[in-house]
Scaffold this motif. Structure first.
Motif, PDB file in Angstrom:
ATOM      1  N   ALA A  73       3.427  17.198  33.745  1.00  0.00           N
ATOM      2  CA  ALA A  73       3.097  17.726  35.068  1.00  0.00           C
ATOM      3  C   ALA A  73       4.201  17.419  36.068  1.00  0.00           C
ATOM      4  O   ALA A  73       4.545  18.264  36.909  1.00  0.00           O
ATOM      5  CB  ALA A  73       1.771  17.142  35.548  1.00  0.00           C
ATOM      6  N   ARG A  74       4.790  16.237  35.972  1.00  0.00           N
ATOM      7  CA  ARG A  74       5.880  15.893  36.894  1.00  0.00           C
ATOM      8  C   ARG A  74       7.129  16.723  36.608  1.00  0.00           C
ATOM      9  O   ARG A  74       7.878  17.061  37.537  1.00  0.00           O
ATOM     10  CB  ARG A  74       6.177  14.397  36.809  1.00  0.00           C
ATOM     11  N   VAL A  75       7.375  17.038  35.347  1.00  0.00           N
ATOM     12  CA  VAL A  75       8.489  17.932  35.016  1.00  0.00           C
ATOM     13  C   VAL A  75       8.255  19.302  35.631  1.00  0.00           C
ATOM     14  O   VAL A  75       9.165  19.908  36.216  1.00  0.00           O
ATOM     15  CB  VAL A  75       8.666  18.035  33.491  1.00  0.00           C
ATOM     16  N   ARG A 112      -1.568  16.271  27.178  1.00  0.00           N
ATOM     17  CA  ARG A 112      -2.339  17.227  26.391  1.00  0.00           C
ATOM     18  C   ARG A 112      -3.289  18.023  27.288  1.00  0.00           C
ATOM     19  O   ARG A 112      -3.406  19.243  27.158  1.00  0.00           O
ATOM     20  CB  ARG A 112      -3.127  16.511  25.300  1.00  0.00           C
ATOM     21  N   ARG A 113      -3.934  17.337  28.224  1.00  0.00           N
ATOM     22  CA  ARG A 113      -4.856  18.015  29.139  1.00  0.00           C
ATOM     23  C   ARG A 113      -4.109  18.983  30.056  1.00  0.00           C
ATOM     24  O   ARG A 113      -4.555  20.118  30.274  1.00  0.00           O
ATOM     25  CB  ARG A 113      -5.611  16.978  29.968  1.00  0.00           C
ATOM     26  N   PHE A 114      -2.949  18.538  30.584  1.00  0.00           N
ATOM     27  CA  PHE A 114      -2.213  19.404  31.498  1.00  0.00           C
ATOM     28  C   PHE A 114      -1.634  20.622  30.781  1.00  0.00           C
ATOM     29  O   PHE A 114      -1.714  21.749  31.290  1.00  0.00           O
ATOM     30  CB  PHE A 114      -1.082  18.618  32.166  1.00  0.00           C
ATOM     31  N   LEU A 115      -1.026  20.406  29.617  1.00  0.00           N
ATOM     32  CA  LEU A 115      -0.409  21.523  28.902  1.00  0.00           C
ATOM     33  C   LEU A 115      -1.451  22.556  28.469  1.00  0.00           C
ATOM     34  O   LEU A 115      -1.164  23.760  28.457  1.00  0.00           O
ATOM     35  CB  LEU A 115       0.352  21.002  27.682  1.00  0.00           C
ATOM     36  N   LYS A 116      -2.648  22.117  28.137  1.00  0.00           N
ATOM     37  CA  LYS A 116      -3.702  23.061  27.783  1.00  0.00           C
ATOM     38  C   LYS A 116      -4.046  23.953  28.961  1.00  0.00           C
ATOM     39  O   LYS A 116      -4.201  25.174  28.813  1.00  0.00           O
ATOM     40  CB  LYS A 116      -4.937  22.298  27.304  1.00  0.00           C
ATOM     41  N   ARG A 117      -4.136  23.362  30.137  1.00  0.00           N
ATOM     42  CA  ARG A 117      -4.429  24.143  31.346  1.00  0.00           C
ATOM     43  C   ARG A 117      -3.227  25.005  31.741  1.00  0.00           C
ATOM     44  O   ARG A 117      -3.388  26.147  32.183  1.00  0.00           O
ATOM     45  CB  ARG A 117      -4.797  23.205  32.492  1.00  0.00           C
ATOM     46  N   PHE A 118      -2.026  24.451  31.594  1.00  0.00           N
ATOM     47  CA  PHE A 118      -0.820  25.190  31.992  1.00  0.00           C
ATOM     48  C   PHE A 118      -0.662  26.459  31.161  1.00  0.00           C
ATOM     49  O   PHE A 118      -0.423  27.541  31.699  1.00  0.00           O
ATOM     50  CB  PHE A 118       0.399  24.284  31.831  1.00  0.00           C
ATOM     51  N   TRP A 119      -0.774  26.350  29.852  1.00  0.00           N
ATOM     52  CA  TRP A 119      -0.574  27.510  28.990  1.00  0.00           C
ATOM     53  C   TRP A 119      -1.767  28.458  28.987  1.00  0.00           C
ATOM     54  O   TRP A 119      -1.660  29.580  28.474  1.00  0.00           O
ATOM     55  CB  TRP A 119      -0.258  27.067  27.567  1.00  0.00           C
ATOM     56  N   SER A 120      -2.862  28.040  29.586  1.00  0.00           N
ATOM     57  CA  SER A 120      -4.008  28.944  29.734  1.00  0.00           C
ATOM     58  C   SER A 120      -3.907  29.796  30.988  1.00  0.00           C
ATOM     59  O   SER A 120      -4.704  30.725  31.166  1.00  0.00           O
ATOM     60  CB  SER A 120      -5.318  28.135  29.760  1.00  0.00           C
ATOM     61  N   ALA A 121      -2.947  29.486  31.864  1.00  0.00           N
ATOM     62  CA  ALA A 121      -2.777  30.257  33.098  1.00  0.00           C
ATOM     63  C   ALA A 121      -2.273  31.662  32.785  1.00  0.00           C
ATOM     64  O   ALA A 121      -1.571  31.886  31.796  1.00  0.00           O
ATOM     65  CB  ALA A 121      -1.810  29.540  34.039  1.00  0.00           C
ATOM     66  N   GLN A 144       0.073   2.603  27.846  1.00  0.00           N
ATOM     67  CA  GLN A 144       0.891   3.586  28.565  1.00  0.00           C
ATOM     68  C   GLN A 144       1.076   4.869  27.756  1.00  0.00           C
ATOM     69  O   GLN A 144       0.892   5.969  28.275  1.00  0.00           O
ATOM     70  CB  GLN A 144       2.263   2.973  28.887  1.00  0.00           C
ATOM     71  N   PHE A 145       1.418   4.741  26.488  1.00  0.00           N
ATOM     72  CA  PHE A 145       1.672   5.921  25.674  1.00  0.00           C
ATOM     73  C   PHE A 145       0.391   6.689  25.368  1.00  0.00           C
ATOM     74  O   PHE A 145       0.401   7.921  25.349  1.00  0.00           O
ATOM     75  CB  PHE A 145       2.380   5.527  24.378  1.00  0.00           C
ATOM     76  N   VAL A 146      -0.695   5.981  25.133  1.00  0.00           N
ATOM     77  CA  VAL A 146      -1.964   6.665  24.866  1.00  0.00           C
ATOM     78  C   VAL A 146      -2.427   7.444  26.091  1.00  0.00           C
ATOM     79  O   VAL A 146      -2.843   8.604  25.992  1.00  0.00           O
ATOM     80  CB  VAL A 146      -3.032   5.646  24.433  1.00  0.00           C
ATOM     81  N   ARG A 147      -2.344   6.830  27.265  1.00  0.00           N
ATOM     82  CA  ARG A 147      -2.758   7.513  28.488  1.00  0.00           C
ATOM     83  C   ARG A 147      -1.849   8.702  28.792  1.00  0.00           C
ATOM     84  O   ARG A 147      -2.332   9.777  29.181  1.00  0.00           O
ATOM     85  CB  ARG A 147      -2.739   6.525  29.664  1.00  0.00           C
ATOM     86  N   LEU A 148      -0.546   8.520  28.592  1.00  0.00           N
ATOM     87  CA  LEU A 148       0.383   9.614  28.847  1.00  0.00           C
ATOM     88  C   LEU A 148       0.134  10.788  27.908  1.00  0.00           C
ATOM     89  O   LEU A 148       0.173  11.959  28.331  1.00  0.00           O
ATOM     90  CB  LEU A 148       1.820   9.116  28.690  1.00  0.00           C
ATOM     91  N   LYS A 149      -0.118  10.503  26.646  1.00  0.00           N
ATOM     92  CA  LYS A 149      -0.383  11.567  25.685  1.00  0.00           C
ATOM     93  C   LYS A 149      -1.638  12.342  26.056  1.00  0.00           C
ATOM     94  O   LYS A 149      -1.673  13.576  25.969  1.00  0.00           O
ATOM     95  CB  LYS A 149      -0.521  10.979  24.284  1.00  0.00           C
ATOM     96  N   ARG A 150      -2.671  11.623  26.489  1.00  0.00           N
ATOM     97  CA  ARG A 150      -3.910  12.279  26.884  1.00  0.00           C
ATOM     98  C   ARG A 150      -3.692  13.142  28.133  1.00  0.00           C
ATOM     99  O   ARG A 150      -4.180  14.278  28.210  1.00  0.00           O
ATOM    100  CB  ARG A 150      -4.987  11.235  27.157  1.00  0.00           C
ATOM    101  N   GLN A 151      -2.951  12.628  29.111  1.00  0.00           N
ATOM    102  CA  GLN A 151      -2.679  13.387  30.326  1.00  0.00           C
ATOM    103  C   GLN A 151      -1.861  14.641  30.035  1.00  0.00           C
ATOM    104  O   GLN A 151      -2.158  15.732  30.555  1.00  0.00           O
ATOM    105  CB  GLN A 151      -1.953  12.506  31.341  1.00  0.00           C
TER     106      GLN A 151
END
Length: 236
Positions: A72-74, A45-54, A36-43
């Motif tokens: 992403a849910r936040v 990291r991927r979302f925040l990279k895209r979010f801050w690139s906007a 759970q924690f490994v998958r959440l961390k990967r998700q």
């Protein structure tokens, strides 16, 4: 005293089987929480990279819909709160200040994510705290049986006493062996939980600052899903 015996044969055998079950639960929960924690961390990291690139907040809103991960849910909860605040007034939920609405929506979503990550940790804590006492109970019961057998045999020689008493002590050792991994796994994931919650708090604060900089304007894309808007309204 051994695990090959039936758990209903005697109390001390039942204790060993119970501790074996606790050990299985501990390792299963450790594996599940790790995934759970490994998958959440990967998700995240991927979302925040895209979010801050906007380029701006409306552009970031286009990346949020259906994106997986806690961050992403936040963000979804934040955009839903902004959309609800900008909708035409029709009920008491629109009477709340939009800044307070956004802050509360972000805070509540972070708490929901935290509760989701806490699942299973209470079981680990319970196993870690109770397993030694369960093992001790098995030892006490085994010693009582051993003393009864010694009294019935009418002999108190070392050979007569050492065997039954030594077998009874196995339960205490087994209880400690079960408790130590449970405590270690619990402490490890509790630390991971605190770090993840702190990261979500930081992201929620940054999201609020971005919304404040844009004067809490309406986010046109994406249109929030009705369920997300309903959750925000139900929070007030």
């Amino acid at each position: 005293m051994n695990l090959s015996a039936s758990p209903i044969q005697s109390v001390d055998h039942a204790v060993l089987w119970l501790l074996a079950g606790f050990s299985t639960i501990t390792w299963a929960l450790g594996l599940l929480k790790g995934v759970q924690f490994v998958r959440l961390k990967r998700q995240d990291r991927r979302f925040l990279k895209r979010f801050w690139s906007a380029s701006n907040l409306p552009a970031a809103a286009e990346l949020v819909d259906e994106a997986p991960g806690a961050a992403a849910r936040v963000a979804q909860a934040g955009f839903a709160a902004l959309h609800t605040a900008a909708a035409p007034a029709g009920d008491l939920s629109h009477a709340i200040d939009h800044q307070d609405r956004l802050e509360r929506a972000l805070r509540q979503q972070v708490q929901r994510e935290r509760r989701g990550l806490e699942s299973g940790l209470a079981a680990l804590a319970s196993i870690g705290s109770t397993a030694p006492f369960i093992g001790l109970f098995g030892t006490v019961w085994g010693i009582m049986k051993a003393l009864d057998g010694i009294a019935a045999a009418g002999s108190s020689s070392l050979e007569t006493v050492a065997g039954p008493i030594g077998a009874a002590l196995i339960a205490t050792g087994f209880g400690i062996a079960v408790a130590v991994p449970a405590v270690l796994v619990y402490n490890y994931f509790l630390r991971r939980l605190k770090l993840t919650a702190a990261d979500l708090d930081d992201f929620a604060h940054d999201f609020y600052s971005l919304a404040q900089k844009s004067s809490f304007q309406v986010i046109a894309h994406p249109a929030p899903r009705p369920a997300a808007v309903q959750r925000v309204r139900e929070a007030f």
